[in-house]
Design an enzyme around this catalytic site. Structure first.
Site, PDB file in Angstrom:
ATOM      1  N   HIS A 128       0.857  -1.264   0.122  1.00 34.97           N
ATOM      2  CA  HIS A 128       0.117   0.179   0.043  1.00 34.97           C
ATOM      3  C   HIS A 128       0.700   1.305   0.096  1.00 34.97           C
ATOM      4  O   HIS A 128       1.957   1.179   0.752  1.00 34.97           O
ATOM      5  CB  HIS A 128      -1.163  -0.120   1.169  1.00 34.97           C
ATOM      6  CG  HIS A 128      -2.111  -0.908   1.251  1.00 34.97           C
ATOM      7  ND1 HIS A 128      -3.075  -0.562   0.197  1.00 34.97           N
ATOM      8  CD2 HIS A 128      -2.358  -2.163   1.880  1.00 34.97           C
ATOM      9  CE1 HIS A 128      -4.129  -1.528   0.436  1.00 34.97           C
ATOM     10  NE2 HIS A 128      -3.714  -2.430   1.428  1.00 34.97           N
ATOM     11  N   CYS A 196       0.568   1.828  -5.882  1.00 35.39           N
ATOM     12  CA  CYS A 196      -0.413   2.598  -6.726  1.00 35.39           C
ATOM     13  C   CYS A 196       0.297   3.870  -6.931  1.00 35.39           C
ATOM     14  O   CYS A 196       1.107   4.446  -6.284  1.00 35.39           O
ATOM     15  CB  CYS A 196      -1.593   2.742  -5.869  1.00 35.39           C
ATOM     16  SG  CYS A 196      -2.610   1.240  -5.690  1.00 35.39           S
ATOM     17  N   ARG A 205       0.186   2.362 -11.952  1.00 33.87           N
ATOM     18  CA  ARG A 205       0.958   1.677 -11.102  1.00 33.87           C
ATOM     19  C   ARG A 205       2.567   2.050 -10.959  1.00 33.87           C
ATOM     20  O   ARG A 205       3.118   2.381 -12.228  1.00 33.87           O
ATOM     21  CB  ARG A 205       1.284   0.120 -11.429  1.00 33.87           C
ATOM     22  CG  ARG A 205      -0.373  -0.770 -11.114  1.00 33.87           C
ATOM     23  CD  ARG A 205      -0.772  -0.689  -9.715  1.00 33.87           C
ATOM     24  NE  ARG A 205      -1.886  -1.439  -9.572  1.00 33.87           N
ATOM     25  CZ  ARG A 205      -3.156  -0.804  -9.505  1.00 33.87           C
ATOM     26  NH1 ARG A 205      -3.089   0.650  -9.521  1.00 33.87           N
ATOM     27  NH2 ARG A 205      -4.128  -1.488  -9.423  1.00 33.87           N
TER      28      ARG A 205
END
Length: 227
Positions: A128, A196, A205
């Site tokens: 994340h 991300c 990405r």
């Protein structure tokens, strides 16, 4: 003549009051949601990481034998500690097996089916960039030549960044044994980090590729990059 009061004023006041109450309720719900994303998920991930680190260090101290270092552990279990000096002197995260929501809520996750740390092929890891501890929040600071160290129970693996790219979410070819080259047989030991981009979005990405440049046993101590 009797006075007829206009009911429109009362109706308007009731409507305004209802709208205000709905706005307050929506604000409370939004505040709770923001608290969950920015505080609670980070807290839960921090607790999970503490447990995973404790288990990893215990395995090191007891000299736990690794039955098959090329076989992945169960989903959600730790398989090594990732160190990226460029992101901070004390930056370290236990990498878990799997990239499902539950796995990534515990820390960076190893893509099932990709190579294990130090083996020939592509050791691919997702993490994340926001919420759940934000392990890859500043992955964009990495550049060619920077070191990424993977600490396993039986040793240290130093990878050197060789490329950094912004790609579409559909660019799954970066998970192939040779990143970006589907069908090509791997002959090198590589690492791919995926997150991300931009930080608070998922429209793209950010992908970082690295190659193994040093391997050393656990008793040799950490490599110069993190010593």
């Amino acid at each position: 003549m009797p006075i007829v009061r206009n009911g429109w004023g009362s109706a308007t006041r009731l409507t305004i009051r209802a709208v205000a109450e709905l706005a307050i309720t929506a604000g409370v719900v939004l505040a709770v949601f923001v608290f969950y994303l920015l505080v609670w998920t980070n807290h839960r991930t921090e607790a999970a990481q503490a447990d995973l680190t404790e288990d990893f260090r215990a395995a090191q101290e007891t000299g736990t034998e690794v039955e098959d270092r090329f076989a992945p552990p169960d989903s959600g279990e730790g398989l090594g500690i990732l160190h990226i000096p460029e992101l901070g002197e004390d930056w370290s995260w236990v990498v878990v097996e799997g990239v499902g929501d539950a796995d990534l809520a515990r820390g960076p996750g190893h893509f099932p089916g990709t190579a294990m740390p130090g083996s020939i092929g592509n050791f691919a890891v997702a993490g994340h960039r926001a919420t759940h501890g934000e392990p890859f929040a500043h992955l964009d600071r990495l550049g060619v030549g920077d070191d990424v160290v993977v600490e396993t129970v039986d040793g240290w693996l130093t990878y050197e960044v060789t490329w950094v790219r912004i790609l579409s979410p559909s660019a799954t070819e970066v998970l192939e044994p040779v990143a970006g080259h589907p069908g090509e047989k791997a002959t090198q030991r590589t690492l791919t980090l995926v997150t991300c981009n931009p930080r608070w979005s998922s429209t793209e990405r950010l992908v970082v590729g690295a190659s193994l440049v040093e391997r050393r046993p656990a008793d040799a101590g950490p490599p110069d990059a993190i010593a």
